[in-house]
Design a protein around this motif. Structure first.
Motif, PDB file in Angstrom:
ATOM      1  N   CYS A 283       0.859  -1.193   0.118  1.00  0.00           N
ATOM      2  CA  CYS A 283       0.036   0.039   0.076  1.00  0.00           C
ATOM      3  C   CYS A 283       1.010   0.981  -0.171  1.00  0.00           C
ATOM      4  O   CYS A 283       1.657   1.573   0.997  1.00  0.00           O
ATOM      5  CB  CYS A 283      -0.984  -0.157   1.329  1.00  0.00           C
ATOM      6  N   MET A 285       0.013   4.148   0.656  1.00  0.00           N
ATOM      7  CA  MET A 285      -0.454   4.830   1.754  1.00  0.00           C
ATOM      8  C   MET A 285      -0.337   4.459   3.017  1.00  0.00           C
ATOM      9  O   MET A 285      -0.455   5.250   4.011  1.00  0.00           O
ATOM     10  CB  MET A 285      -2.003   5.256   1.393  1.00  0.00           C
ATOM     11  N   ILE A 289      -6.304  -2.082   4.470  1.00  0.00           N
ATOM     12  CA  ILE A 289      -7.333  -2.015   3.808  1.00  0.00           C
ATOM     13  C   ILE A 289      -8.350  -2.960   4.875  1.00  0.00           C
ATOM     14  O   ILE A 289      -9.695  -2.599   4.785  1.00  0.00           O
ATOM     15  CB  ILE A 289      -7.669  -2.665   2.538  1.00  0.00           C
ATOM     16  N   CYS A 300      -6.097   2.560  -5.207  1.00  0.00           N
ATOM     17  CA  CYS A 300      -4.977   2.482  -6.523  1.00  0.00           C
ATOM     18  C   CYS A 300      -5.265   0.816  -6.674  1.00  0.00           C
ATOM     19  O   CYS A 300      -4.646   0.251  -7.637  1.00  0.00           O
ATOM     20  CB  CYS A 300      -3.514   2.770  -5.895  1.00  0.00           C
ATOM     21  N   LEU A 302      -3.890  -1.582  -5.649  1.00  0.00           N
ATOM     22  CA  LEU A 302      -2.652  -2.590  -5.647  1.00  0.00           C
ATOM     23  C   LEU A 302      -2.804  -3.560  -4.406  1.00  0.00           C
ATOM     24  O   LEU A 302      -2.030  -4.621  -4.633  1.00  0.00           O
ATOM     25  CB  LEU A 302      -1.454  -1.761  -5.245  1.00  0.00           C
TER      26      LEU A 302
HETATM   27  S1  SF4 Z   1      -6.539   0.716  -2.716  1.00  0.00           S
HETATM   28 FE1  SF4 Z   1      -5.304  -0.606  -1.212  1.00  0.00          FE
HETATM   29  S2  SF4 Z   1      -3.076  -0.300  -1.770  1.00  0.00           S
HETATM   30 FE2  SF4 Z   1      -4.281   1.363  -2.796  1.00  0.00          FE
HETATM   31  S3  SF4 Z   1      -4.476   3.058  -1.248  1.00  0.00           S
HETATM   32 FE3  SF4 Z   1      -6.279   1.796  -0.729  1.00  0.00          FE
HETATM   33  S4  SF4 Z   1      -5.570   0.379   0.706  1.00  0.00           S
HETATM   34 FE4  SF4 Z   1      -3.758   1.129  -0.041  1.00  0.00          FE
END
Ligand code: SF4
Ligand code: SF4
Length: 500
Positions: A283, A285, A289, A300, A302
């Motif tokens: 991540c 950030m 999650i 994003c 990922l």
């Molecule tokens: S989508 Fe997933 S990887 Fe992307 S910022 Fe959010 S928690 Fe992080």
């Protein structure tokens, strides 16, 4: 001995210090791990296309004929005009740009209401440049764990070499970014030479320096903090999303209780999440999650790639983390059927955005087709004329009985070359004109040379015999003719005469 005042001060200072400690949390470095997958590939493609567009566009040429700039996209500040391939916009046509901007804004609302923070996750310049900077960092310093190790390692020759190389490459990217921006405002090849030979204007150097510094700092050091603390968009977009917007979601009803699926343990008591933390490691950030929707999440996706990779490897079911709407998530959790994707996309909110955007687009398109000039060597509508009657007095009656008005005439040629034009009076019997301060001899026509890309402003006396005029307002016209025969236009005006 301490006085009461002193004791109070000491206590307040102590409390403040404690509060300070509890409220402030130092930033922890985030080193996202390399990940492969559908969304990572999509991000590479989008990043390549966007960076390509940004860096290459100022170098594209577009032939507009003699005397006109040949840069395809150019904001020509000196002549106050904007070129975009075959489109040319002058300040008086700025409402087209306003229309396009509103259309882009509604488009962004539409995308957000359907795909959530797709802009943040894929196309925002902050995301794109941070991705590029992280890629350079990973290339030089290794993947996540190696970077953490390097952070903690004492300074030695190898660490200094890696850090200096990284900062130099970041700086090069930052300079290229700042440099590319100024190329949109002047002829790019000329400005590049001027910049290198220290011949460019101070404003060009200042702009490059500011953009270089912001790119370097935002992309290299501040990264996710820009999205979390500085950007207002995450707060604004919340108003555009509803329970049918797609967001990256952890299916906790499937994943929990999480835990390592050891052979000895009874796996049937555990959810699908094997608590491998790969979704956290990738991540950008630095969030988990699995803690639910968070302001920091830029969508994003990922973590979807990371989790799907783990699931594929361990034989688990894919999409434990996936793009899901809140409605589908709740339906899945309760074992109810979910709404088909088609219905989540084509719903009332999105249709309203589409209708608004389409009507606006239709309006803008009509304006474009009717008014934007195609880049033929000498296209139509290259004369802009503005005529105003003098405001100081209604009219003057001359000694020979003629009635006289003063008009201000502004003629702008946007042809890029000098042009000869003829100004004529029409529908005004006996009407004559002369230019204030320039010629003594009244006539029905006047010839002027229009300088390229400049406004010619004239004050003109127009007079007519009173006996030829109707009492009150008389309509007449000025005609402006390009003497090369390309263009002629007529402009209506009012000539006032005595009422009786
Ligand atoms: S989508 Fe997933 S990887 Fe992307 S910022 Fe959010 S928690 Fe992080
Ligand atoms: S990557 Fe998937 S399995 Fe691993 S911790 Fe995250 S949600 Fe759980």
């Amino acid at each position: 001995m301490a006085r009461i005042d002193d004791v109070d001060q000491i206590d307040v200072a102590a409390v403040n210090s404690r509060q300070h400690r509890s409220l402030y949390k130092a930033r922890e470095s985030i080193h996202p791990m390399r990940v492969a997958g559908v969304f990572r590939r999509l991000k590479w493609w989008i990043m390549g296309v966007l960076l390509g567009i940004y860096y290459i566009t100022p170098w594209l040429r577009w032939d507009r004929g003699e005397g006109m700039p040949d840069q395809a996209v150019l904001v020509d500040l000196e002549h106050r005009r904007f070129f975009f391939f075959f489109i040319e916009i002058w300040p008086q046509e700025f409402y087209y740009v306003a229309g396009l901007l509103i259309m882009a804004g509604i488009g962004l609302f539409l995308v957000t209401s359907v795909l959530g923070r797709a802009w943040c996750g894929y196309a925002c310049p902050q995301t794109v440049w941070v991705d590029l900077y992280v890629h350079v960092e990973r290339w030089l310093e290794g993947d996540r764990n190696a970077r953490f190790r390097l952070d903690k390692a004492p300074w030695n020759a190898a660490k200094i070499r890696k850090r200096v190389t990284k900062y130099l490459i970041w700086l090069l990217i930052a300079v290229a970014t700042g440099g590319a921006w100024v190329f949109y405002f002047a002829d790019a090849p000329t400005l590049l030479v001027q910049l290198v030979t220290l011949d460019a204007s101070m404003i060009a150097y200042v702009t490059v320096a500011v953009l270089t510094a912001t790119t370097f700092v935002f992309g290299g050091f501040m990264r996710e903090q820009v999205c979390t603390y500085m950007c207002p968009w995450p707060r604004i977009q919340a108003a555009m999303m509803d329970e049918n917007s797609l967001t990256v979601t952890y299916q906790d009803w499937r994943g929990e209780p999480r835990g390592r699926h050891r052979k000895s343990a009874d796996a049937s008591l555990l959810g699908d999440c094997i608590d491998c933390n790969q979704c956290v490691a990738v991540c950008p950030m630095g969030i988990d999650i699995r803690d639910g929707q968070q302001l920091e999440c830029i969508n994003c996706a990922l973590c979807i790639d990371a989790c799907n990779t783990v699931m594929a490897r361990t034989g688990g079911k894919l999409d434990l983390i996936s793009y899901t709407t809140l409605k589908s998530y709740e339906a899945n959790a309760d074992g109810r059927p979910t709404l088909p994707l088609k219905k989540t996309i084509f719903r009332t909110t999105t249709l309203v955005y589409v209708v608004r955007r389409s009507s606006l687009r239709f309006g803008v398109l009509l304006c474009v087709l009717s008014r934007f000039r195609l880049s033929a060597p000498l296209p139509l509508h290259r004369l802009h004329v503005e005529i105003r009657r003098g405001r100081t007095s209604q009219f003057v009656q001359l000694s020979d009985g003629r009635i006289r008005h003063v008009f201000t005439v502004k003629i702008l040629s946007v042809a890029g070359t000098e042009r000869r034009v003829l100004l004529q009076l029409g529908d005004l019997p006996g009407g004559l004109m002369n230019v204030v301060g320039q010629d003594e001899w009244p006539s029905r026509t006047k010839e002027f040379v229009l300088p390229a890309d400049k406004v010619l402003q004239l004050r003109i006396f127009v007079s007519a015999p009173v006996e030829e005029l109707s009492p009150g307002a008389n309509s007449f016209r000025f005609s402006v003719t390009d003497l090369s025969g390309i263009e002629q236009a007529h402009y209506g005006a009012i000539f006032k005469a005595p009422e009786e």
